[in-house]
Design a protein around this motif. Structure first.
Motif, PDB file in Angstrom:
ATOM      1  N   LYS A 100      48.064  31.593  38.556  1.00 49.52           N
ATOM      2  CA  LYS A 100      47.061  31.628  39.612  1.00 49.52           C
ATOM      3  C   LYS A 100      46.680  30.220  40.042  1.00 49.52           C
ATOM      4  O   LYS A 100      46.494  29.332  39.218  1.00 49.52           O
ATOM      5  CB  LYS A 100      45.837  32.358  39.072  1.00 49.52           C
TER       6      LYS A 100
ATOM      7  N   TYR B  35      44.665  35.871  50.099  1.00 43.30           N
ATOM      8  CA  TYR B  35      43.501  35.051  49.788  1.00 43.30           C
ATOM      9  C   TYR B  35      42.395  35.338  50.816  1.00 43.30           C
ATOM     10  O   TYR B  35      42.662  35.686  51.963  1.00 43.30           O
ATOM     11  CB  TYR B  35      43.828  33.556  49.898  1.00 43.30           C
ATOM     12  N   GLN B  48      47.757  39.456  44.002  1.00 47.82           N
ATOM     13  CA  GLN B  48      49.092  38.862  43.916  1.00 47.82           C
ATOM     14  C   GLN B  48      50.095  39.956  43.589  1.00 47.82           C
ATOM     15  O   GLN B  48      49.876  40.769  42.684  1.00 47.82           O
ATOM     16  CB  GLN B  48      49.124  37.786  42.826  1.00 47.82           C
ATOM     17  N   ASP B  56      48.030  40.687  39.760  1.00 44.82           N
ATOM     18  CA  ASP B  56      46.664  40.202  39.587  1.00 44.82           C
ATOM     19  C   ASP B  56      45.830  40.710  40.753  1.00 44.82           C
ATOM     20  O   ASP B  56      46.103  40.357  41.899  1.00 44.82           O
ATOM     21  CB  ASP B  56      46.629  38.666  39.538  1.00 44.82           C
ATOM     22  N   SER B  58      42.307  40.986  39.995  1.00 43.84           N
ATOM     23  CA  SER B  58      41.028  40.898  39.283  1.00 43.84           C
ATOM     24  C   SER B  58      39.855  40.551  40.195  1.00 43.84           C
ATOM     25  O   SER B  58      38.711  40.871  39.896  1.00 43.84           O
ATOM     26  CB  SER B  58      41.132  39.874  38.144  1.00 43.84           C
TER      27      SER B  58
END
Lengths: 113, 113
Positions: A100, B35, B48, B56, B58
């Motif tokens: 990340k 993003y 992602q 990901d 989260s």
């Protein structure tokens, strides 16, 4: 939470002058440091990906240095031109956080003719 | 030169409406990122993908946000219902591997009224 700080938030530069600004990041578990340039109404563009302590990279009049032990990177613009006006973003990649990228808030550069 | 495509470039909607953004990464890039960038801050990763799988999410507000990349190529990010605080720039990026530089699209500027 990984803290990536960029300073200053903005700066005005006279055309022809050189300038530099800072990206600070956690020094532990370092993997890579990315620099991006983001011009208004355009896509962010990758400038450098830096991985080694002491690394210096150059692209035209723009260069960057990296100190992973103390957790900072400098970006330099030599002989600023109006087309250098943009927001410069750094992003930190940490081994512990997987792949990340954590971005700083950016430094907005305005080069005045 | 290969580019990341995003549409729409601008979207104005009223709160409680549904919105969707589309991204087409560079051909062959297995990793795709969404993003969100709020004015004055750096981009924050929402989700992602590695091929068609989420690796990901989260930071994705899953009560209202969803993302998919069904065939491992283009991707859609949806917000339902939109809230005032969702006003931001939504950027899509892709990379050939998770450790390489990311290539960004021009973003979708969302305004929620």
């Amino acid at each position: 939470i990984l803290n990536v700080e960029q300073s200053p938030q903005s700066l005005h530069v006279q055309e022809g002058d050189s300038t530099n600004f800072t990206c600070s990041f956690p020094s532990s578990n370092f993997y890579a440091l990315h620099w991006y340039r983001w011009e208004t109404a355009k896509s962010p563009e990758a400038l450098f990906v830096m991985t080694l302590n002491g690394d210096e990279k150059k692209k035209g009049r723009i260069s960057a240095t990296l100190n992973t032990k103390e957790g900072y990177s400098y970006l330099y613009i030599k002989g600023s031109q109006p087309e250098d006006s943009a927001t410069y973003l750094c992003a930190f990649m940490n081994k512990a956080a997987g792949n990340k990228l954590t971005f700083g808030g950016g430094t907005r550069v305005l080069v005045k003719p | 030169e290969a580019e990341v495509a995003q549409s729409p470039r601008y979207k104005i909607t009223e709160k409680s409406q549904a919105v969707a953004f589309w991204c087409d990464p560079i051909s062959g890039h297995a990793t795709l990122y969404w993003y969100r960038q709020i004015l004055g801050q750096g981009p924050e990763l929402l989700v992602q993908f590695q091929d068609e799988s989420v690796v990901d999410d989260s930071q994705l507000p899953k009560d209202r946000f969803s993302a998919e990349r069904l065939k491992g190529v283009d991707s859609t990010l949806k917000i339902q219902p939109a809230e005032l605080g969702d006003s931001a720039m939504y950027l899509c990026a892709s990379s050939s591997t998770v450790y390489n530089e990311q290539f960004f699209g021009p973003g979708t500027r969302l305004t929620v009224l």
